[in-house]
Design a protein around this motif. Structure first.
Motif, PDB file in Angstrom:
ATOM      1  N   SER B 158      -7.588   2.570  -7.324  1.00  0.00           N
ATOM      2  CA  SER B 158      -8.606   1.638  -6.835  1.00  0.00           C
ATOM      3  C   SER B 158      -8.202   1.069  -5.476  1.00  0.00           C
ATOM      4  O   SER B 158      -9.053   0.837  -4.622  1.00  0.00           O
ATOM      5  CB  SER B 158      -8.869   0.546  -7.872  1.00  0.00           C
ATOM      6  N   GLU B 159      -6.906   0.893  -5.257  1.00  0.00           N
ATOM      7  CA  GLU B 159      -6.463   0.429  -3.942  1.00  0.00           C
ATOM      8  C   GLU B 159      -6.818   1.444  -2.861  1.00  0.00           C
ATOM      9  O   GLU B 159      -7.341   1.117  -1.801  1.00  0.00           O
ATOM     10  CB  GLU B 159      -4.946   0.224  -3.930  1.00  0.00           C
ATOM     11  N   CYS B 160      -6.504   2.707  -3.148  1.00  0.00           N
ATOM     12  CA  CYS B 160      -6.776   3.762  -2.166  1.00  0.00           C
ATOM     13  C   CYS B 160      -8.267   3.886  -1.917  1.00  0.00           C
ATOM     14  O   CYS B 160      -8.717   4.079  -0.776  1.00  0.00           O
ATOM     15  CB  CYS B 160      -6.206   5.099  -2.646  1.00  0.00           C
ATOM     16  N   SER B 163      -9.467   1.243   0.364  1.00  0.00           N
ATOM     17  CA  SER B 163      -9.078   1.338   1.775  1.00  0.00           C
ATOM     18  C   SER B 163      -9.445   2.700   2.366  1.00  0.00           C
ATOM     19  O   SER B 163      -8.860   3.136   3.353  1.00  0.00           O
ATOM     20  CB  SER B 163      -7.572   1.069   1.909  1.00  0.00           C
ATOM     21  N   ARG B 209       4.489   2.527  -2.857  1.00  0.00           N
ATOM     22  CA  ARG B 209       3.470   1.621  -3.364  1.00  0.00           C
ATOM     23  C   ARG B 209       3.295   1.804  -4.878  1.00  0.00           C
ATOM     24  O   ARG B 209       3.145   0.852  -5.632  1.00  0.00           O
ATOM     25  CB  ARG B 209       2.137   1.865  -2.643  1.00  0.00           C
TER      26      ARG B 209
END
Lengths: 1034, 242
Positions: B158-160, B163, B209
């Protein structure tokens, strides 16, 4: 679904070893097989390593982990504590895994520290006890000291506490006691070998994979604190939760066997109560509380419960609190004694632990109130040389036990747990019981009722036959035992007949009075012939309801327990004759039918109640159930519906109104289970887990009264068809019959005057003053015939003779004798000193028991004592002007006691001499009375204490603490064994005068100002906002 | 009335539940429920491994969570800081014990709307497990470790996604645990419009990460101390190596 059988299911083939024909691909990096599914082809172990990268370890700064130390390969950290980090390590050569404790750098620096560390480690290594974690090896590598111990993989006690069953459950209590018994014996073994633990806490108790506890870290942790030269304050930066107060104050050098016993008690406390005894936001606060406060019993800690602590739990409380005594001498003398008491508790035997002793109470009091120190030292001396020493220890123990049990019984009565109160009180049955025992036993007896039957298990249903001549009752057991169906003839009385061993929840009679429906727990609804004791027919279902004429009956196949895992079940409107299904109704768990059969209620017991037409099953309206429910009941006219179950409030709908919101009837304190309407529909009775039956006005919902008597939760209730009695049953396995009206509360007599009512000298009459103002009138109540009362003469009564054959009154300026019955003419008048034409204005007046003396105090502090035979003033003296709250004579006529608001209490010698002042209370004295033998003066003070003082020297005998705000009145029972005290707005406490312990707390929020025993010791009269309430103890 | 936002994912922490018990119980309950949703599969595997059939296992797991989410259980959690993993397993052990169930019957115990668990999905996952000769406890711990790793994957994804690096994530995802492989970077870089060098840097960052996210995920299940995370990480590494 039955989990215990789960293990016997045939194993799933996929679970078998070697069945996988396709070996998974392996990680190229570590060669472990790759897991399938959600890691997208990554290797789990290698992924996890990303989180443990060296960057992470660097964050530890100085604590870089060496890879190997002293012949051990460190594998991974498993725990961290004050001493250092514990690693899983592999012993090179042997290949076995051990736990290696690496002492933090800087903790052992000076040579003597190091030497002491190894001496202690060797001592622990020699202990050799199956429940002490041994030290295999202790050594040093490159300046880092370490200990090697076996690896225990069952976690620590600290890990396990949060996973224990809920507080107060039998499993939790037993687990705690069993573990601590094992731990205490291990600690005792170490003590016998001269090794103290010094740091007993949950994190130092480790479990093996078999779930057995082992004590770790003997002597070492605190030793390090001590040796590393940390100041005491710094040492306390850790948790002092388990630290004995004397060690906290005096440092590790104060450690003794007793301080380890304290630690054991503190751990047990946490196991029972969920948190350590004095846990506070700051360590200093914790320490202060540990030295000054008495720990709250662990059973009262933690989340609010829906059940009160059992007797067993309260005994375990005592055991635990004994370890936590502030004085080491008051704790168990050894860890073994503690273990022995735990074992006694586990076996169900009597334990040795007793509530805190008086001297301990005094000790705490001294610490808390430095101003009182002198007085209290005198107390302690008096106690040491006086009362306490004259008792043999065994007798003292017995008396302590008596006082403790009575107090628990009084709490149980207050909480409504009458069964337990009766059990406790009956242990102390004596030939001439004191007032407290008699009062509590009377209260524990509950309200008038007739026992009908006893069942083998919990009674779930009762039903009167249509003519009221027979009572059907059913119990539901646990597993294979306890199910029963009983039929008891009521008129005439006859022996109960058993109709087999099928438990049932709902019962309903056919109008012929011979057949009845029983919804059995085996999922069958049977029609029985009661006369022949046989089943006539049966259909399937868990509950059933039927109209009075049997024209409408409904069966429900849903499990009545409203949980998601047990779905609501098919529900049928059945043909009255054949019982064949006529129409399917909405699936449900509970059902009800109105008496005339015109209405049916069915509910899933979770969300919705459908009101249906009883003839065709069509929906009339639907109501939100307002929470889960257990049972539904229609009023006789079918216009009201009541729902009970799973919450204390009873839900009452008026179906004639459009509103879907029920009226909530509040009064029960725990869940309600069953409701019954009186046949005239005017009243409603409900049964509850709070052990009571409660009456309600079916129209207004107003509470009409409550009946107590069941010794357990009440699960069912029914009205007789003539409405003249009700029947109930419940968890105490008993079935009772009760009058159909709620029982009366204690007798309360009208009394509004601030002046005090008076008992007759034989205790048969009580004169009260129902009016207000200067002349409140008087009312004479017979106590043997509560319905008999007569108006008395005007004036303030001071004394009244046997059967009321004379009366002494104070009138303005006069003392009047009225002989020959209450209505008789005044025979003699004693004129009191008047100033000019103004009658004296007395603040308080009293007459001696033999009527020879009359005493009065005026607002200027003038005290006068008259001889009533000649009317002459025998003694005249003065105290500083103040409000005097009470004046009373000693029985030997030698002393007059005055309770003064500003200057404490005064002891006035009647024969002449200066008044002696008692100024040791911190605040006003509201009441001062003499013991019946005239040797003790009891004073009640706004400082919330009761002082007992020796007459005439006023040396302290005891200081009774327990009241919270102020004590407004005290009174001795005529035999001197019980002292009663009153706190306005709170209630009454009774104190045992042989041990000076509180034996009963009687909450009475409306109590105020005044209380007095009747001369025959049968009644305690307590002034309340609504009149004088009589607490009677036959 | 303002609409309530679902609590942030990051707010769901065992330590917060422990802290919140005295205060806002609703928040603590919600957080506990959220944690249970994330970690229920290891429990299912444990129950299943004990030889119970799929329906019963699903039923038991579900009933266990019902019981767990009741208020008194949460309140009975000791403030002694512990690990969610051990807490759950110990509590489950008690739940499965005979005594407990009997007492529940007699007391007509409470209940609550169950946590909806997908029994079919559970069984499907379970059937994907390799046949292993391990104890239920070990299986539980391994599944726990896997659940931690999966949770971190979801967070990384979800972070990737947020962004704009979804394509990069999907390309690198299968290779997160592997050794750097020059041929792999050469193959992957052009379709992503990256040079081999910049892809190597991106891969290194993503792995780091991911490691942080694993620690964060572990942090949800233990108390706040850094040592506690390390100890739990060490334990899970042991479990997966064993």
């Amino acid at each position: 679904m039955n989990p215990e059988n789960g293990g016997n299911l045939p194993p799933d083939p996929l679970l078998n070893e070697g069945m996988d024909p396709h070996p998974a691909p392996a990680c190229r990096r570590c060669r472990r097989p790759l897991p399938g599914g959600r890691l997208h082809g990554n290797c789990a172990a290698c992924l996890l390593d990303l989180a443990g990268d060296t960057e992470v370890l660097d964050r530890r700064g100085a604590e870089r982990i060496p890879e190997r130390i002293g012949g051990y390969e460190l594998i991974a950290p498993i725990a961290a504590g004050g001493m250092g980090v514990v690693y899983r390590a592999r012993q090179e050569g042997l290949g076995r895994d051990i736990a290696l404790k690496l002492i933090s750098a800087g903790r052992l620096v000076r040579p003597e520290q190091v030497q002491r560390f190894y001496t202690e480690a060797r001592a622990v290594a020699r202990l050799g006890h199956p429940h002490i974690v041994p030290v295999h090896d202790a050594g040093e590598d490159d300046g880092r000291h370490f200990l090697a111990m076996p690896l225990l993989e069952g976690g620590t006690l600290a890990d396990r506490i949060s996973g224990l069953p809920p507080q107060g459950t039998e499993e939790r209590l037993e687990t705690a006691a069993r573990w601590m018994s094992v731990v205490a014996r291990a600690v005792h073994h170490a003590h016998q070998h001269g090794v103290l633990h010094r740091d007993i806490k949950p994190a130092n108790i480790l479990f093996d994979t078999a779930g057995q506890p082992h004590v770790a870290d003997f002597g070492l942790a605190r030793l390090l604190d001590e040796e590393s030269g940390l100041t005491r304050t710094q040492a306390l930066l850790g948790t002092p939760d388990y630290l004995a107060p004397e060690v906290a104050r005096g440092g590790a050098a104060e450690s003794t066997v007793a301080s380890d016993v304290y630690g054991l008690g503190a751990v047990l406390y946490e196991l029972l109560g969920g948190s350590p005894p004095f846990s506070s936001p700051t360590p200093l606060e914790t320490l202060r509380r540990a030295s000054e406060e008495r720990a709250v019993p662990p059973s009262r800690r933690g989340p609010p419960r829906d059940r009160r602590p059992s007797g067993a739990e309260r005994r375990l409380d005592l055991l635990c609190l004994k370890c936590l005594s502030a004085r080491p001498a008051d704790r168990y003398a050894s860890a073994a004694e503690f273990a022995d008491d735990l074992d006694r508790w586990l076996r169900g035997d009597a334990i040795l632990a007793r509530p805190e002793s008086l001297s301990e109470t005094l000790l705490r009091h001294t610490r808390r109130n430095p101003y009182l120190t002198l007085a209290l030292l005198a107390f302690a001396a008096a106690v040491a040389t006086g009362v306490a020493v004259t008792l043999s220890q065994a007798r003292a123990n017995r008396l302590d036990l008596y006082a403790a049990d009575l107090h628990i019984a009084s709490e149980s009565v207050t909480e409504g747990d009458l069964g337990f109160a009766r059990e406790l009180l009956d242990r102390h049955r004596a030939p001439s019981p004191d007032f407290a025992w008699r009062l509590l036993r009377r209260m524990a007896e509950g309200d008038p009722r007739t026992p009908v039957d006893r069942h083998p298990w919990i009674v779930n249903g009762v039903a009167f036959s249509p003519d009221g001549s027979r009572l059907l009752s059913a119990s539901v057991g646990s597993g294979t035992v306890g199910d029963a169906l009983h039929l008891t003839p009521l008129s005439p009385d006859g022996p109960t007949r058993s109709l087999g061993t099928n438990g049932a929840r709902s019962l309903a009679w056919f109008p012929d009075g011979i057949r009845f429906l029983a919804a059995h727990v085996d999922g069958r609804i049977r029609t029985w012939n009661a006369d022949e004791g046989r089943v006539v027919s049966e259909v399937s279902g868990y509950s059933a309801a039927m109209s009075t004429d049997a024209s409408t009956w409904v069966t429900c196949e849903g499990n009545p327990f409203p949980w998601g895992s047990t779905p609501a079940g098919p529900t049928w409107l059945r043909h009255p004759g054949s019982g064949a299904p006529a129409r399917r109704l909405p699936d449900s768990r509970t059902v009800a039918v109105s008496r005339d059969g015109s209405r049916v209620a069915v509910s899933d017991a979770i969300t919705v109640i459908h009101i249906l037409d009883g003839r065709d099953g069509s929906t009339i309206r639907s109501l939100e159930s307002q929470g889960r429910l257990w049972s539904l009941e229609f009023s006789p006219d079918g216009n009201r519906l009541v729902a009970t179950g799973w919450r204390p409030e009873v839900r009452l709908w008026n179906l004639g109104e459009a509103s879907d919101t029920p009226r909530l009837l509040s009064g029960h304190t725990l869940s309600t289970w069953k409701a019954a309407f009186s046949p005239d529909g005017l009243r409603l009775v409900t049964s509850s887990s709070d052990q009571t039956l409660r009456w309600w006005d079916a129209g207004s919902g107003e509470s009409l009264g409550v009946a107590r008597g069941h010794g357990g939760e009440v699960w069912c209730v029914a009205f007789s068809p003539d409405g003249r009695q009700i029947a109930s049953g419940g968890k105490d396995r008993a079935v009772f019959r009760w009058p159909s009206a709620p029982p009366r509360a204690d007798l309360t007599l009208p009394h509004r005057s601030p002046l005090r009512p008076v008992f007759s000298e034989d205790g048969s009459l009580l004169v009260t003053l129902p009016g207000t103002g200067a002349d409140p009138g008087s009312r004479i109540q017979s106590l043997s015939e509560p319905t008999t009362a007569s108006a008395g003469p005007h004036g303030t009564p001071l004394a009244i003779g046997r059967n009321g054959d004379w009366l002494v009154q104070e009138r303005p300026g006069l003392l009047a004798w009225i002989p020959g019955g209450i209505a008789g003419a005044t025979s003699r008048i004693l004129e009191l000193e008047t100033v000019g034409s103004t009658p004296p204005n007395f603040l308080q007046a009293a007459v001696s028991q033999d009527l020879r003396h009359f005493a009065a105090v005026d607002a200027e502090g003038g005290v006068k004592v008259w001889d009533t035979r000649d009317g002459r003033i025998r003694h005249r003296t003065r105290i500083p002007a103040t409000l005097v709250a009470e004046a009373s004579f000693s029985a030997d006529n030698r002393w007059l006691a005055l309770a003064a608001e500003e200057h404490g209490a005064w002891l006035v010698p009647i024969g002449g001499g200066e008044p002696r002042q008692l100024d040791r209370h911190l605040d006003q004295v509201r009441s001062a009375v003499f013991s019946p033998d005239s040797r003790i003066l009891a004073t009640a003070s706004v400082d919330a204490t009761i002082g007992l003082w020796r007459v005439p020297g006023l040396e302290p005998v005891a200081l009774l603490k327990g009241h919270r705000t102020s004590v407004d009145a005290v009174a001795y029972s005529p035999d001197g064994r019980i002292l009663a005290s009153l706190e306005t707005g709170t209630g009454v406490r009774l104190w045992d005068m042989s041990t000076f312990r509180e034996v009963a707390t009687l909450p009475m929020p409306d109590a105020e100002h005044w209380l007095r025993f009747s001369p025959d010791g049968r009644h305690l009269a307590v002034q309340t906002a609504s009149g004088v309430r009589l607490l009677s103890a036959p | 009335m303002p609409t309530h936002r679902k609590p942030e994912f990051s707010a769901t922490r065992w330590s917060l539940i422990l802290d919140a018990r005295g205060g806002d119980e609703a928040v603590a309950l919600q957080a506990l429920e959220e944690l249970c949703r994330r970690y229920w599969y290891p429990l299912y595997a444990y129950v299943r491994r004990q030889g119970r059939d799929p329906e019963e296992s699903a039923d038991l797991t579900q009933s266990f969570f019902e019981k767990l989410i009741e208020k008194e259980w949460l309140r009975s959690v000791s403030p002694e800081k512990g690990r969610f993993r051990t807490f759950l397993l110990t509590a489950l052990g008690h739940f499965l014990s005979n005594d407990w169930n009997r007492s529940r019957r007699i007391k007509r115990g409470g209940g609550r709307t169950p946590l909806a668990l997908d029994a079919l999905e559970a069984e499907e996952r379970y059937r994907l497990e390799r046949a292993e000769t391990v104890t239920p406890e070990t299986l539980y711990e391994r599944r726990w470790a896997m659940t931690v790793l999966e949770g971190a994957f979801l967070a990384l994804e979800s972070e990737c996604g947020a962004s704009g690096k979804r394509a990069l994530f999907e390309a690198l995802r299968p290779h997160l645990s592997g050794d750097p492989d020059a041929a792999m970077f050469a193959d992957l870089a052009p379709p992503l419009g990256m040079t081999e060098g910049s892809l190597k840097v991106a891969a290194h960052r993503m792995r780091r990460r991911y490691g942080e996210l694993v620690r964060a995920e572990i942090g949800r299940t233990v108390d706040d101390r850094a040592e506690a995370i390390d100890a739990e990480l060490g334990h899970l590494q042991e479990v997966l190596r064993g």
